[in-house]
Write a protein that holds these residues in place. Structure first.
Motif, short mmCIF file in Angstrom:
data_model
loop_
_atom_site.label_atom_id
_atom_site.label_comp_id
_atom_site.label_asym_id
_atom_site.label_seq_id
_atom_site.Cartn_x
_atom_site.Cartn_y
_atom_site.Cartn_z
N LEU A 100 19.83 -75.83 -4.08
CA LEU A 100 20.01 -75.18 -2.79
C LEU A 100 19.53 -76.06 -1.65
O LEU A 100 20.16 -76.10 -0.58
N LEU A 101 18.43 -76.78 -1.84
CA LEU A 101 17.95 -77.66 -0.79
C LEU A 101 18.95 -78.78 -0.52
O LEU A 101 19.22 -79.15 0.63
N SER A 102 19.52 -79.32 -1.59
CA SER A 102 20.53 -80.36 -1.44
C SER A 102 21.74 -79.85 -0.65
O SER A 102 22.21 -80.50 0.29
N PHE A 103 22.23 -78.67 -1.00
CA PHE A 103 23.38 -78.09 -0.30
C PHE A 103 23.04 -77.71 1.14
O PHE A 103 23.84 -77.93 2.06
N HIS A 104 21.88 -77.14 1.35
CA HIS A 104 21.50 -76.77 2.71
C HIS A 104 21.40 -77.99 3.61
O HIS A 104 21.76 -77.93 4.80
N THR A 105 20.92 -79.09 3.07
CA THR A 105 20.70 -80.28 3.89
C THR A 105 21.99 -81.03 4.19
O THR A 105 22.22 -81.47 5.32
N LYS A 106 22.88 -81.18 3.19
CA LYS A 106 24.07 -82.01 3.37
C LYS A 106 25.36 -81.23 3.62
O LYS A 106 26.35 -81.83 4.07
N VAL A 107 25.36 -79.94 3.33
CA VAL A 107 26.59 -79.16 3.47
C VAL A 107 26.42 -78.05 4.51
O VAL A 107 27.11 -78.02 5.53
N VAL A 108 25.49 -77.14 4.26
CA VAL A 108 25.29 -76.01 5.18
C VAL A 108 24.80 -76.50 6.53
O VAL A 108 25.31 -76.08 7.58
N GLY A 109 23.82 -77.38 6.53
CA GLY A 109 23.28 -77.89 7.79
C GLY A 109 24.35 -78.55 8.66
O GLY A 109 24.46 -78.22 9.86
N PRO A 110 25.14 -79.47 8.14
CA PRO A 110 26.21 -80.05 8.94
C PRO A 110 27.22 -79.03 9.45
O PRO A 110 27.73 -79.16 10.57
N ILE A 111 27.54 -78.01 8.64
CA ILE A 111 28.43 -76.97 9.14
C ILE A 111 27.79 -76.26 10.34
O ILE A 111 28.47 -75.97 11.34
N MET A 112 26.50 -76.01 10.27
CA MET A 112 25.81 -75.38 11.39
C MET A 112 25.75 -76.32 12.60
O MET A 112 25.79 -75.87 13.76
N LEU A 113 25.65 -77.61 12.37
CA LEU A 113 25.74 -78.56 13.48
C LEU A 113 27.08 -78.42 14.19
O LEU A 113 27.15 -78.38 15.43
#
Length: 238
Positions: A100-113
């Motif tokens: 989850l940390l990996s996905f939040h950092t590289k996938v979810v976070g960029p989508i939120m950006l």
């Protein structure tokens, strides 16, 4: 490269070293006003002291943090996210928290950006996210990395359509000589680099500057969107 980003503002999310540092330096050399953002603000401020680069705090796992940064900065022309959370482990050792940390950092976070910055960006703006060679080259111990990077490749294609004409691309590095491999120890790192240098068509290991050149290309080529650009020395070919 000089002048390619003149009068443009570029946000680079990541640490004050390695690939993120090389991207910041390349953008500055191309004439951009650069904002470096990451979770450890004091470290960023120290890394970029007396460089003219502005440091800000952001946590890609926290949407409120991303929204606050967007509100603070207002209009930016380009956003680059180099951030990652290393989830290298055999499937028998992986935990949901690592995944989850990996996905939040590289996938979810960029989508939120994209969610919070795209409405503030000009039509000729762009996002550059980071995928990686593991998405194309299965390797034991890299399952979580591969899954995350593969998701990034999908995200850039979908976002490029949804927020057009703002462009969205990814950089997919191969084996790059940064601190990411230091955990192997000097001998194992040197042995791995030697094997991969001998095997890949470029016959060497990549540098942070190689990756930064790829990022600059993605930022400035206005007829390129929705793609993941390999900067990998041909590693997946062998």
């Amino acid at each position: 490269m000089a002048g390619q980003l003149q009068d443009k503002t570029v946000l680079v999310v990541g640490r004050g070293s390695g690939i993120a540092r090389a991207v910041v330096e390349a953008a500055v050399a191309a004439g951009a006003e650069v904002v470096a953002a990451g979770r450890e603000l004091p470290a960023l401020e120290a890394a970029y002291a007396d460089t003219g680069v502005t440091a800000r705090r952001v946590d890609l796992t926290d949407e409120a943090s991303i929204a606050a940064l967007a509100e603070d900065l207002g209009t930016v022309d380009h956003v680059v996210s180099t951030a990652s959370a290393r989830a290298r482990a055999a499937v028998s050792e992986l935990t949901p928290e690592q995944l989850l940390l990996s996905f939040h950092t590289k996938v979810v976070g960029p989508i939120m950006l994209a969610k919070h910055f795209a409405p503030r960006m000009p039509e000729d703006g762009s996002f550059v996210f980071f995928s990686g060679v593991a998405a194309l080259e299965p390797d034991p111990g890299f399952l979580a990395v591969a899954a995350t990077n593969g998701s990034v490749n999908t995200v850039v294609r979908s976002l490029a359509v949804e927020i057009a004409p703002i462009r969205v691309n990814a950089i997919s590095p191969g084996t790059i000589d940064t601190g990411a491999w230091d955990g192997l120890g000097d001998q194992k790192k040197a042995e791995m680099f030697a094997r991969r240098s001998a095997a890949n068509p470029a016959r060497r290991i990549g540098t942070a500057q190689d990756v930064a050149h790829g990022v600059l290309h993605a930022l400035t080529n206005t007829f390129m969107t929705g793609v993941s650009i390999p900067v990998d020395g041909g590693q997946p070919l062998v």
